[in-house]
Scaffold this motif. Structure first.
Motif, PDB file in Angstrom:
ATOM      1  N   ARG A 112      31.708  48.009  23.652  1.00 25.35           N
ATOM      2  CA  ARG A 112      33.019  48.895  22.973  1.00 25.35           C
ATOM      3  C   ARG A 112      34.313  47.856  22.225  1.00 25.35           C
ATOM      4  NH1 ARG A 112      34.981  53.958  23.249  1.00 25.35           N
ATOM      5  NH2 ARG A 112      37.069  54.215  23.071  1.00 25.35           N
TER       6      ARG A 112
ATOM      7  N   LEU B 157      35.167  47.887  18.509  1.00 26.75           N
ATOM      8  CA  LEU B 157      36.209  48.242  17.986  1.00 26.75           C
ATOM      9  C   LEU B 157      36.905  47.030  17.105  1.00 26.75           C
ATOM     10  CD1 LEU B 157      37.794  50.044  21.117  1.00 26.75           C
ATOM     11  CD2 LEU B 157      37.205  50.986  18.665  1.00 26.75           C
TER      12      LEU B 157
ATOM     13  N   ILE C 286      35.283  47.264  13.566  1.00 29.30           N
ATOM     14  CA  ILE C 286      35.684  47.991  12.777  1.00 29.30           C
ATOM     15  C   ILE C 286      37.250  47.572  12.405  1.00 29.30           C
ATOM     16  CG2 ILE C 286      36.800  50.583  12.903  1.00 29.30           C
ATOM     17  CD1 ILE C 286      34.388  51.388  14.881  1.00 29.30           C
ATOM     18  N   ALA C 287      38.076  47.403  13.217  1.00 26.15           N
ATOM     19  CA  ALA C 287      39.337  46.786  12.719  1.00 26.15           C
ATOM     20  C   ALA C 287      39.375  45.718  11.808  1.00 26.15           C
ATOM     21  CB  ALA C 287      40.133  46.371  13.941  1.00 26.15           C
TER      22      ALA C 287
ATOM     23  N   PRO D 221      42.011  50.391   9.940  1.00 26.98           N
ATOM     24  CA  PRO D 221      40.688  50.870  10.388  1.00 26.98           C
ATOM     25  C   PRO D 221      40.249  52.153  10.161  1.00 26.98           C
ATOM     26  CG  PRO D 221      41.951  49.499  12.076  1.00 26.98           C
ATOM     27  CD  PRO D 221      42.878  50.025  11.032  1.00 26.98           C
TER      28      PRO D 221
ATOM     29  N   ARG E 198      34.860  55.938  11.291  1.00 26.44           N
ATOM     30  CA  ARG E 198      34.210  54.954  12.325  1.00 26.44           C
ATOM     31  C   ARG E 198      34.648  55.285  13.607  1.00 26.44           C
ATOM     32  NH1 ARG E 198      31.212  50.371   9.318  1.00 26.44           N
ATOM     33  NH2 ARG E 198      31.161  51.353   7.337  1.00 26.44           N
ATOM     34  N   LEU E 199      36.043  55.404  13.529  1.00 24.48           N
ATOM     35  CA  LEU E 199      36.839  55.258  15.215  1.00 24.48           C
ATOM     36  C   LEU E 199      36.520  56.579  15.688  1.00 24.48           C
ATOM     37  CD1 LEU E 199      40.099  53.424  14.456  1.00 24.48           C
ATOM     38  CD2 LEU E 199      38.119  52.534  15.763  1.00 24.48           C
TER      39      LEU E 199
ATOM     40  N   VAL F 185      33.162  56.423  18.188  1.00 25.06           N
ATOM     41  CA  VAL F 185      33.009  55.473  19.058  1.00 25.06           C
ATOM     42  C   VAL F 185      32.548  56.188  20.424  1.00 25.06           C
ATOM     43  CG1 VAL F 185      33.832  53.680  20.398  1.00 25.06           C
ATOM     44  CG2 VAL F 185      34.189  53.722  17.884  1.00 25.06           C
ATOM     45  N   ASP F 186      33.347  57.385  20.829  1.00 23.37           N
ATOM     46  CA  ASP F 186      33.114  57.852  21.837  1.00 23.37           C
ATOM     47  C   ASP F 186      31.851  58.870  21.865  1.00 23.37           C
ATOM     48  OD1 ASP F 186      35.350  56.601  23.137  1.00 23.37           O
ATOM     49  OD2 ASP F 186      36.601  58.309  22.828  1.00 23.37           O
TER      50      ASP F 186
END
Length: 185
Positions: A112, A116, A119-120, A126, A130-131, A134-135
């Motif tokens: 994770r 992250l 992506i950032a 960001p 995409r964010l 993640v989950d």
């Protein structure tokens, strides 16, 4: 054959696909996202959704596009595309199997924190798209995705190393650092 590169948005599927294509003889990259983009261009638009994969035509169109390209070119298609809904993956996999097309399903994974950070680091701001996945990726990985694929952990690997691991998986079974599932779902 199809080498399907799955994993969440931002994990490096597109970069890896281009590198894998160079390592596999007689291979081409086919991005199933382009099928979704075609559907997004239908006018007037299709019913509103936050993801074109929810449109029923997308999945059979991906299957048919891949089948037709393979009939035309032969060889191997490397297909980078996130599919986190198990029913959608099964529909695509079944459709390809009905046409006798073997699929090597490889999930690119990153922890994770690494994901992250990647992506950032892509843009000044960001990507919210995409964010937001993640989950959903973590849940799919936990419940079905990792069991339905060969997993390459990209957390501490450079892109060329990831591509070599994928090529090894495709060419000669699981490579070191790759977990092989007990099922071929």
């Amino acid at each position: 054959m199809i080498v399907w590169l799955n994993g969440t948005h931002g994990v490096g599927k597109t970069t890896t696909a281009a590198l894998v294509q160079r390592l596999l003889p007689d291979s081409r990259v086919l991005d199933a996202e382009k099928v979704g983009e075609t559907l997004m261009d239908v006018s007037p638009g299709l019913p509103a959704t936050d993801n074109f994969q929810h449109w029923a035509p997308w999945r059979p169109l991906v299957v048919d596009t891949a089948r037709r390209v393979l009939e035309f070119t032969g060889g191997t298609l490397v297909m980078p595309m996130t599919v986190l809904v198990e029913a959608y993956w099964r529909e695509i996999r079944t459709g390809l199997a009905e046409h006798g097309i073997p699929v090597r399903h490889v999930v690119l994974h990153a922890d994770r924190a690494t994901l992250l950070a990647r992506i950032a680091g892509e843009h000044a701001v960001p990507s919210p798209f995409r964010l937001q996945y993640v989950d959903a990726y973590a849940e799919a990985a936990r419940t079905w995705l990792h069991a339905a694929a060969e997993v390459v952990d990209t957390t501490h690997l450079a892109p060329d190393e990831v591509a070599r691991r994928v090529a090894d998986v495709v060419g000669a079974g699981a490579a070191p650092g790759v977990s092989t599932p007990s099922t071929t779902a």
